[in-house]
Motif scaffolding. Sequence first.
Motif, short mmCIF file in Angstrom:
data_model
loop_
_atom_site.label_atom_id
_atom_site.label_comp_id
_atom_site.label_asym_id
_atom_site.label_seq_id
_atom_site.Cartn_x
_atom_site.Cartn_y
_atom_site.Cartn_z
N SER A 166 29.04 50.31 42.34
CA SER A 166 28.52 49.16 41.61
C SER A 166 29.62 48.54 40.75
N VAL A 167 30.34 49.36 40.02
CA VAL A 167 31.42 48.88 39.15
C VAL A 167 32.50 48.20 39.97
N HIS A 168 32.81 48.77 41.13
CA HIS A 168 33.85 48.20 42.00
C HIS A 168 33.48 46.77 42.40
N GLY A 169 32.21 46.55 42.73
CA GLY A 169 31.78 45.21 43.11
C GLY A 169 31.93 44.21 41.98
N PHE A 170 31.54 44.60 40.78
CA PHE A 170 31.66 43.71 39.62
C PHE A 170 33.13 43.39 39.34
N ILE A 171 33.98 44.41 39.36
CA ILE A 171 35.40 44.21 39.06
C ILE A 171 36.03 43.31 40.11
N SER A 172 35.69 43.52 41.37
CA SER A 172 36.24 42.70 42.44
C SER A 172 35.89 41.23 42.24
N GLY A 173 34.64 40.96 41.86
CA GLY A 173 34.22 39.59 41.61
C GLY A 173 34.92 38.98 40.41
N LEU A 174 35.10 39.75 39.35
CA LEU A 174 35.78 39.26 38.15
C LEU A 174 37.26 38.99 38.42
N LEU A 175 37.87 39.82 39.25
CA LEU A 175 39.26 39.60 39.63
C LEU A 175 39.39 38.31 40.45
N ALA A 176 38.47 38.11 41.39
CA ALA A 176 38.54 36.95 42.27
C ALA A 176 38.42 35.64 41.51
N LYS A 177 37.66 35.64 40.42
CA LYS A 177 37.45 34.43 39.63
C LYS A 177 38.39 34.32 38.43
N GLY A 178 39.26 35.31 38.25
CA GLY A 178 40.24 35.21 37.18
C GLY A 178 39.78 35.67 35.82
N TRP A 179 38.60 36.31 35.73
CA TRP A 179 38.14 36.82 34.43
C TRP A 179 38.83 38.13 34.08
N LEU A 180 39.34 38.83 35.09
CA LEU A 180 40.17 40.02 34.90
C LEU A 180 41.44 39.84 35.72
N TYR A 181 42.50 40.57 35.35
CA TYR A 181 43.64 40.70 36.24
C TYR A 181 44.08 42.15 36.23
N GLU A 182 44.75 42.56 37.31
CA GLU A 182 45.12 43.96 37.50
C GLU A 182 46.63 44.10 37.54
N SER A 183 47.15 45.08 36.85
CA SER A 183 48.57 45.39 36.86
C SER A 183 48.74 46.90 36.85
N ASP A 184 49.43 47.43 37.85
CA ASP A 184 49.64 48.88 37.97
C ASP A 184 48.31 49.64 37.91
N ARG A 185 47.31 49.09 38.59
CA ARG A 185 45.98 49.71 38.68
C ARG A 185 45.27 49.80 37.32
N ARG A 186 45.69 48.95 36.42
CA ARG A 186 45.01 48.86 35.13
C ARG A 186 44.52 47.43 34.93
N PHE A 187 43.45 47.29 34.17
CA PHE A 187 42.78 46.01 34.08
C PHE A 187 42.95 45.38 32.69
N PHE A 188 43.15 44.05 32.72
CA PHE A 188 43.36 43.27 31.50
C PHE A 188 42.52 41.99 31.59
N LEU A 189 42.33 41.38 30.43
CA LEU A 189 41.58 40.13 30.41
C LEU A 189 42.33 39.06 31.19
#
Length: 281
Positions: free
Chosen positions: A75-98
């Motif tokens: 469930s969390v993976h789906g939410f994170i994937s959607g937030l990444l796709a829309k730019g609400w999160l970004y990922e660097s070295d497998r860590r997440f930032f605003l």
Amino acid sequence: MNMTTNQGTAKVPQKKSAKSAIVASDMSPSKDRVAREPQNHRTVDRVTRILEEVVYKPGLTFAELARALNAPKSSVHGFISGLLAKGWLYESDRRFFLGPAVYGLTMASGHIRAGLVTQADLVALHKATGVAVFLGVKAGDHLIYIAEAGVDPVAGFEARSNIRRTLLATAGGKALLAELPDSQREAYLRRRGAEEAEHVENFLDEFEQILKTRIATNVRMSGSRFGIGTTVHNQAGDRVAAITLVGPTSQIQPRLKRLRDVLIKHVDSWASREVSPREAI
């Protein structure tokens, strides 16, 4: 059966249905309306919790986020994937930032953020060029402006009215697109619809020149507005943002070479800085 009296026939009162009673009650002008209480929503709760965790603890891993939410990893993976796709999160070295979309909203509301490129940097570039300066980042298939300096009524209004701009319709977006890995750039171009066919053709014609000069240009509003864009890199050489100069074509085209030189000089001076990866740039 009718009931008869000396005064004539009396009708038996009919019982109102529940629905008609509610309608009548709602129509009553003396009805005291009670404000509806806001209700929690499971999906919204999960999304906001993810964003809040990342705000307060930037750099969380996927496992740490799943534990914080006490939710199934799928469930969390789906939410994170959607937030990444829309730019609400970004990922660097497998860590997440605003992500940059948040800063797009803050810009639209009149507030500015700071990071690798500071507001002072944008103001200095504006003073050196005399035209409006916009800082933008790629979020999914779009460019989002997250900060500005100087005033251009048309570009400024658009940046606040629509935080997502197609890469092919902005100078900064074209500069970012040109530097994508070949497979990502070609996939992006293949996803464009028929309405962007002309933009795709124009970009392909300009592609080699953008790579050679590090500068992309764009003309909009029936030729009245001209943009000059280039990319911003961090200390590791990673492409992290785009800077675009925007103004009336009559003011920018005669000074194009000078503006290009000033833009590249300022952008290169930012690349040597060290910055915590709390923000996208």
